[in-house]
Design a protein around this motif. Structure first.
Motif, PDB file in Angstrom:
ATOM      1  N   VAL A   1       0.844  -1.202   0.000  1.00  0.00           N
ATOM      2  CA  VAL A   1       0.000   0.000   0.000  1.00  0.00           C
ATOM      3  C   VAL A   1       0.876   1.248   0.000  1.00  0.00           C
ATOM      4  O   VAL A   1       0.594   2.223  -0.708  1.00  0.00           O
ATOM      5  CB  VAL A   1      -0.956  -0.006   1.214  1.00  0.00           C
ATOM      6  N   GLU A   2       1.962   1.228   0.776  1.00  0.00           N
ATOM      7  CA  GLU A   2       2.868   2.372   0.819  1.00  0.00           C
ATOM      8  C   GLU A   2       3.455   2.651  -0.567  1.00  0.00           C
ATOM      9  O   GLU A   2       3.439   3.790  -1.045  1.00  0.00           O
ATOM     10  CB  GLU A   2       3.993   2.101   1.822  1.00  0.00           C
ATOM     11  N   ALA A   3       3.963   1.626  -1.218  1.00  0.00           N
ATOM     12  CA  ALA A   3       4.584   1.798  -2.534  1.00  0.00           C
ATOM     13  C   ALA A   3       3.557   2.196  -3.594  1.00  0.00           C
ATOM     14  O   ALA A   3       3.814   3.099  -4.404  1.00  0.00           O
ATOM     15  CB  ALA A   3       5.300   0.516  -2.942  1.00  0.00           C
ATOM     16  N   ALA A   4       2.412   1.550  -3.592  1.00  0.00           N
ATOM     17  CA  ALA A   4       1.386   1.863  -4.589  1.00  0.00           C
ATOM     18  C   ALA A   4       0.834   3.273  -4.407  1.00  0.00           C
ATOM     19  O   ALA A   4       0.632   4.003  -5.390  1.00  0.00           O
ATOM     20  CB  ALA A   4       0.254   0.845  -4.516  1.00  0.00           C
ATOM     21  N   SER A   5       0.626   3.667  -3.162  1.00  0.00           N
ATOM     22  CA  SER A   5       0.050   4.990  -2.925  1.00  0.00           C
ATOM     23  C   SER A   5       1.022   6.107  -3.306  1.00  0.00           C
ATOM     24  O   SER A   5       0.596   7.129  -3.856  1.00  0.00           O
ATOM     25  CB  SER A   5      -0.391   5.132  -1.462  1.00  0.00           C
ATOM     26  N   ILE A   6       2.323   5.928  -3.061  1.00  0.00           N
ATOM     27  CA  ILE A   6       3.268   6.973  -3.457  1.00  0.00           C
ATOM     28  C   ILE A   6       3.364   7.050  -4.979  1.00  0.00           C
ATOM     29  O   ILE A   6       3.482   8.134  -5.548  1.00  0.00           O
ATOM     30  CB  ILE A   6       4.656   6.789  -2.799  1.00  0.00           C
ATOM     31  N   LEU A   7       3.272   5.898  -5.643  1.00  0.00           N
ATOM     32  CA  LEU A   7       3.287   5.895  -7.101  1.00  0.00           C
ATOM     33  C   LEU A   7       2.071   6.633  -7.658  1.00  0.00           C
ATOM     34  O   LEU A   7       2.192   7.470  -8.562  1.00  0.00           O
ATOM     35  CB  LEU A   7       3.314   4.456  -7.616  1.00  0.00           C
TER      36      LEU A   7
ATOM     37  N   LEU B   1      -7.138  11.966  -0.753  1.00  0.00           N
ATOM     38  CA  LEU B   1      -7.338  10.589  -0.292  1.00  0.00           C
ATOM     39  C   LEU B   1      -6.018   9.820  -0.235  1.00  0.00           C
ATOM     40  O   LEU B   1      -5.778   9.048   0.691  1.00  0.00           O
ATOM     41  CB  LEU B   1      -8.318   9.855  -1.203  1.00  0.00           C
ATOM     42  N   GLY B   2      -5.184  10.025  -1.226  1.00  0.00           N
ATOM     43  CA  GLY B   2      -3.929   9.279  -1.314  1.00  0.00           C
ATOM     44  C   GLY B   2      -2.900   9.670  -0.277  1.00  0.00           C
ATOM     45  O   GLY B   2      -2.134   8.830   0.196  1.00  0.00           O
ATOM     46  N   GLY B   3      -2.863  10.938   0.086  1.00  0.00           N
ATOM     47  CA  GLY B   3      -1.892  11.403   1.074  1.00  0.00           C
ATOM     48  C   GLY B   3      -2.047  10.722   2.430  1.00  0.00           C
ATOM     49  O   GLY B   3      -1.082  10.146   2.958  1.00  0.00           O
ATOM     50  N   PRO B   4      -3.243  10.753   3.008  1.00  0.00           N
ATOM     51  CA  PRO B   4      -3.430  10.061   4.287  1.00  0.00           C
ATOM     52  C   PRO B   4      -3.257   8.545   4.198  1.00  0.00           C
ATOM     53  O   PRO B   4      -2.755   7.922   5.137  1.00  0.00           O
ATOM     54  CB  PRO B   4      -4.868  10.418   4.678  1.00  0.00           C
ATOM     55  N   VAL B   5      -3.641   7.953   3.075  1.00  0.00           N
ATOM     56  CA  VAL B   5      -3.441   6.506   2.906  1.00  0.00           C
ATOM     57  C   VAL B   5      -1.949   6.195   2.918  1.00  0.00           C
ATOM     58  O   VAL B   5      -1.490   5.278   3.610  1.00  0.00           O
ATOM     59  CB  VAL B   5      -4.101   5.996   1.604  1.00  0.00           C
ATOM     60  N   HIS B   6      -1.178   6.975   2.171  1.00  0.00           N
ATOM     61  CA  HIS B   6       0.264   6.760   2.127  1.00  0.00           C
ATOM     62  C   HIS B   6       0.899   6.998   3.501  1.00  0.00           C
ATOM     63  O   HIS B   6       1.722   6.199   3.961  1.00  0.00           O
ATOM     64  CB  HIS B   6       0.929   7.665   1.096  1.00  0.00           C
ATOM     65  N   GLY B   7       0.513   8.073   4.148  1.00  0.00           N
ATOM     66  CA  GLY B   7       1.071   8.378   5.467  1.00  0.00           C
ATOM     67  C   GLY B   7       0.759   7.301   6.489  1.00  0.00           C
ATOM     68  O   GLY B   7       1.626   6.914   7.289  1.00  0.00           O
ATOM     69  N   SER B   8      -0.444   6.795   6.456  1.00  0.00           N
ATOM     70  CA  SER B   8      -0.828   5.729   7.383  1.00  0.00           C
ATOM     71  C   SER B   8      -0.051   4.450   7.108  1.00  0.00           C
ATOM     72  O   SER B   8       0.447   3.795   8.031  1.00  0.00           O
ATOM     73  CB  SER B   8      -2.328   5.447   7.281  1.00  0.00           C
ATOM     74  N   ALA B   9       0.077   4.098   5.837  1.00  0.00           N
ATOM     75  CA  ALA B   9       0.826   2.896   5.479  1.00  0.00           C
ATOM     76  C   ALA B   9       2.294   3.040   5.876  1.00  0.00           C
ATOM     77  O   ALA B   9       2.909   2.088   6.366  1.00  0.00           O
ATOM     78  CB  ALA B   9       0.711   2.617   3.987  1.00  0.00           C
TER      79      ALA B   9
ATOM     80  N   GLY C   1      10.351   2.063   1.755  1.00  0.00           N
ATOM     81  CA  GLY C   1      10.906   1.522   2.993  1.00  0.00           C
ATOM     82  C   GLY C   1      10.383   0.141   3.323  1.00  0.00           C
ATOM     83  O   GLY C   1      11.137  -0.738   3.729  1.00  0.00           O
ATOM     84  N   GLY C   2       9.114  -0.073   3.142  1.00  0.00           N
ATOM     85  CA  GLY C   2       8.526  -1.379   3.424  1.00  0.00           C
ATOM     86  C   GLY C   2       9.098  -2.464   2.536  1.00  0.00           C
ATOM     87  O   GLY C   2       9.378  -3.578   2.992  1.00  0.00           O
TER      88      GLY C   2
END
Length: 95
Positions: free
Chosen positions: A10-16, A33-41, A70-71
């Motif tokens: 989720v971290e990698a996909a959301s930053i992409l 929507l993507g910013g908080p998802v990425h930050g949470s992941a 990082g993940g």
């Protein structure tokens, strides 16, 4: 490990998605929507890394702080060095 894999993906996909949006249409709803998802992941990856690795595994832990990938770096390092995973008495780390 499974939760760490999901959070890393989720971290990698959301930053992409965020970068593609930034350099193309720059749609506000994707950013909001993507910013908080990425930050949470990102935070989940850090927490899961610290929770699942032994205290002396700083080589694995610092990788969790690399934003976006990082993940994936943590998972790669854990696959190379499975002895850094915490285990309960008598259990085998599952990949």
């Amino acid at each position: 490990m499974r939760a760490l894999r999901i959070a890393a993906a989720v971290e990698a996909a959301s930053i992409l998605i965020l970068f593609v949006n930034l350099f193309t249409a720059h749609v506000k709803v994707i950013t909001s929507l993507g910013g908080p998802v990425h930050g949470s992941a990102y935070l989940v990856v850090i927490a899961m890394t610290f929770a699942s690795t032994v205290a002396g595994s700083t080589g694995v832990r610092w990788r969790a702080f690399v934003p976006g990938v990082g993940g994936m770096l943590v998972l790669h390092q854990l696959n190379r060095h499975p002895e850094t995973l915490k285990t309960t008495a008598g259990s085998v780390p599952q990949g």
